[in-house]
Design an enzyme around this catalytic site. Structure first.
Site, PDB file in Angstrom:
ATOM      1  N   THR A   1       0.831  -1.206   0.000  1.00 39.91           N
ATOM      2  CA  THR A   1       0.000   0.000   0.000  1.00 39.91           C
ATOM      3  C   THR A   1       0.862   1.252   0.000  1.00 39.91           C
ATOM      4  OG1 THR A   1      -1.862  -1.110   1.079  1.00 39.91           O
ATOM      5  CG2 THR A   1      -1.774   1.283   1.257  1.00 39.91           C
TER       6      THR A   1
ATOM      7  N   ASN B   1      -5.197 -11.007  -7.232  1.00 39.83           N
ATOM      8  CA  ASN B   1      -5.227 -11.633  -5.906  1.00 39.83           C
ATOM      9  C   ASN B   1      -6.459 -12.500  -5.674  1.00 39.83           C
ATOM     10  OD1 ASN B   1      -6.256  -8.816  -6.027  1.00 39.83           O
ATOM     11  ND2 ASN B   1      -7.004  -9.254  -3.970  1.00 39.83           N
TER      12      ASN B   1
ATOM     13  N   SER C   1       5.030  -6.864  -1.402  1.00 37.63           N
ATOM     14  CA  SER C   1       4.684  -6.994   0.010  1.00 37.63           C
ATOM     15  C   SER C   1       5.235  -8.312   0.546  1.00 37.63           C
ATOM     16  CB  SER C   1       3.164  -6.949   0.181  1.00 37.63           C
ATOM     17  OG  SER C   1       2.813  -6.939   1.548  1.00 37.63           O
ATOM     18  N   GLY C   2       6.021  -8.243   1.613  1.00 38.71           N
ATOM     19  CA  GLY C   2       6.676  -9.439   2.134  1.00 38.71           C
ATOM     20  C   GLY C   2       5.744 -10.497   2.680  1.00 38.71           C
ATOM     21  N   HIS C   3       4.629 -10.075   3.284  1.00 36.85           N
ATOM     22  CA  HIS C   3       3.808 -11.056   3.995  1.00 36.85           C
ATOM     23  C   HIS C   3       2.997 -11.952   3.058  1.00 36.85           C
ATOM     24  CE1 HIS C   3      -0.437  -9.481   3.884  1.00 36.85           C
ATOM     25  NE2 HIS C   3       0.181  -8.385   3.527  1.00 36.85           N
TER      26      HIS C   3
ATOM     27  N   THR D   1      13.528   5.439  10.177  1.00 38.31           N
ATOM     28  CA  THR D   1      14.483   4.380  10.498  1.00 38.31           C
ATOM     29  C   THR D   1      13.996   3.050   9.944  1.00 38.31           C
ATOM     30  OG1 THR D   1      15.118   5.546  12.515  1.00 38.31           O
ATOM     31  CG2 THR D   1      15.703   3.205  12.365  1.00 38.31           C
TER      32      THR D   1
ATOM     33  N   CYS E   1      -9.087  -7.734   2.183  1.00 37.44           N
ATOM     34  CA  CYS E   1      -9.410  -6.331   2.425  1.00 37.44           C
ATOM     35  C   CYS E   1     -10.898  -6.058   2.263  1.00 37.44           C
ATOM     36  CB  CYS E   1      -8.611  -5.444   1.477  1.00 37.44           C
ATOM     37  SG  CYS E   1      -6.837  -5.645   1.642  1.00 37.44           S
TER      38      CYS E   1
END
Length: 510
Positions: free
Chosen positions: A73, A161, A211-213, A249, A338
């Site tokens: 996102t 998706n 997106s990693g997840h 960071t 979502c």
């Protein structure tokens, strides 16, 4: 409780053990800030750049930029902001610029929502127009070709998706090239990572969020590819991290975890390959066809990801199938996570022209590249059980009690206190009010060692008289807590003061 079979990896995935270990190592030992100039910071910086290099090789970033961020996102927002700022700057210089943004009809909602937001805030006044798809879910290249001279930005996805349909990116690129279009191009690559070959630098793609997840890394870590020379405006400004491209960071634990996933992809010794994934899907498809007569697949399997199956069954609502699969210990969904809380048909399937009943009754089954043979065998066995339960005649029962106003909080037992509540009420009767089909696939269940009686919600009124004269408390439970709340409220209205409902049901009490 029975072993869980997770078949909803398009929504999210478990974390690869090596990724969890890498994140823990960073949090415990390699906790340096990569902006620090001392040795601890330098080691953190070296890790970050090592992961960036690995990611670049996996996605074929070449001389393009890869920036770590919080996920897709944020990547989409950054790409949209960059593209629209470029449009505004071109207009300010008096340069020719398109006046249309084309958005694939089946895009994740993050894309059109981001575009509407920034188009309004920046005052670019672009026309946001839908790029339709055909019956197979692929973008209409004829429409793109006709509009290309007017397009400032085109937004498509590498793979959908909900349906798993793989876009014809080469065809889209050919149209943009043949028409001489200078439109910027955003491609959502979230579902493609680890499932499709990527060579971004060899393509015309300007922006690609990840997106990693969705591929065995934790939530909260992702990255954005930006083609060399593509316009860029930072979404996040501040301390100038990521060479001023994304301040804040860095999430080093997430980056380390993502790095473990990329290392596994590069080694090729952890995840199933494409042929193995296709074989898994073939077995699941065969199991579904045998168990669910009349099943219709909502996207052509030959043009879809090997890890995604979207289907509908005549005269069976998606909620019925979801409850049945869930009772059998299989986690599937009705589409995008979502949009899971929003009733109605699938906008993705509607855009494909799928009949309304199929769109409203669709179920998505998706698995990951760590799906093993034991889980596959168990999934096929449970699909057969679900089919048998669905085919069995349901006895006629009374009407299910409706909710009569808000439930009294005094009737609720929070799931995290259920064990203590049962210990304090050794005479309590635990009653599972899921329907008979769910009971049949779930088999005998217990709640923290306490035996559970099966009484469907529709039968509660008939069974209630035997409870009304007793003093034992009644704890009603179901999958999520919705039906059990109705049961507890109804039985209290009949005169039993000790009827309770387990908040969150079996989903939270495991």
């Amino acid at each position: 409780m029975q072993t869980e079979i997770y078949l909803d990896t398009n929504a999210t995935s478990p974390v690869l053990p090596a990724a969890a270990a890498a994140a823990m190592a960073v949090m415990q030992d390699g906790f340096g800030n990569p902006s620090s100039s001392h040795a601890t910071g330098l080691r953190a910086r070296a890790l970050r750049e090592s992961v960036r290099a690995s990611a670049g090789r996996v996605v074929g970033a070449g001389d393009g930029r890869l920036m770590f961020n919080s996920g897709a996102t944020e990547g989409i927002q950054t790409a949209v902001l960059s593209a629209l700022c470029a449009v505004r700057e071109r207009r300010a210089r008096g340069d020719a610029c398109g006046d249309i943004v084309l958005i694939g009809a089946t895009e994740h909602k993050a894309v059109p929502e981001s575009l509407a937001h920034w188009n309004r805030l920046l005052g670019t006044g672009l026309e946001l127009r839908v790029l339709p798809v055909d019956g197979d879910g692929r973008h209409r290249l004829d429409v793109l070709r006709a509009l290309a001279p007017r397009v400032a930005l085109v937004c498509t996805m590498a793979a959908n998706n909900e349906t798993g349909v793989v876009s014809d990116l080469h065809g889209i690129e050919a149209v943009l090239r043949d028409t001489g279009s200078d439109a910027l191009w955003l491609v959502d690559c979230v579902q493609a990572l680890g499932k499709l070959p990527l060579d971004l630098a060899a393509s015309r793609i300007d922006y690609a969020p990840f997106s990693g997840h969705k591929l065995y890394a934790p939530k909260g870590i992702g990255m954005l590819y930006v083609r060399r020379g593509a316009p860029y405006t930072p979404l996040m400004c501040g301390g100038g991290q990521e060479d001023g491209q994304r301040s804040g960071t860095e999430n080093m634990a997430g980056i380390a975890a993502l790095g473990a996933v990329f290392s596994a992809l590069e080694r090729g010794d952890t995840f199933r390959d494409g042929a193995a994934l296709l074989a898994c899907r073939a077995r699941l498809v065969a199991a579904l066809e045998a168990a669910l007569p009349g099943i219709v697949f909502n996207a052509p399997l030959a043009q879809s990801l090997p890890t995604t199956i979207n289907f509908s069954v005549p005269d069976v609502a998606s909620a019925t199938l979801l409850d049945l699969f869930d009772a059998a210990g299989m986690r599937v969904s009705a589409g995008s996570a979502c949009s899971a809380g929003k009733a109605g048909s699938s906008y993705v399937l509607d855009a494909m022209g799928v009949p309304a009943w199929r769109s409203a009754a669709a179920v998505r089954l998706s698995f990951g590249a760590l799906f093993d043979d034991a889980s596959l065998d168990l999934a096929c066995e449970r699909i057969a059980r679900c089919g048998a339960a669905l085919a069995a005649p349901m006895p006629v029962a009374g009407a299910e009690p409706a909710m009569d106003g808000a439930i009294d909080s005094a009737m609720l037992v929070p799931a995290d206190t259920a064990r203590d509540w049962l210990a304090a009420h050794p005479d309590a009767i635990v009653i599972d009010v899921r329907n008979l089909r769910e009971h049949s696939v779930a088999g005998a269940v217990s709640l923290h060692g306490r035996a559970v009686r099966n009484v469907p919600l529709a039968c509660v009124a008939d069974e209630a008289p035997q409870w009304l004269g007793a003093t034992a408390p009644l704890l009603f439970v179901c999958r999520s807590g919705a039906r059990s709340a109705r049961a507890a409220q109804a039985v209290r209205a009949m005169g039993h003061p000790g009827a309770w409902s387990l908040v969150g049901g079996f989903a939270l009490a495991i």
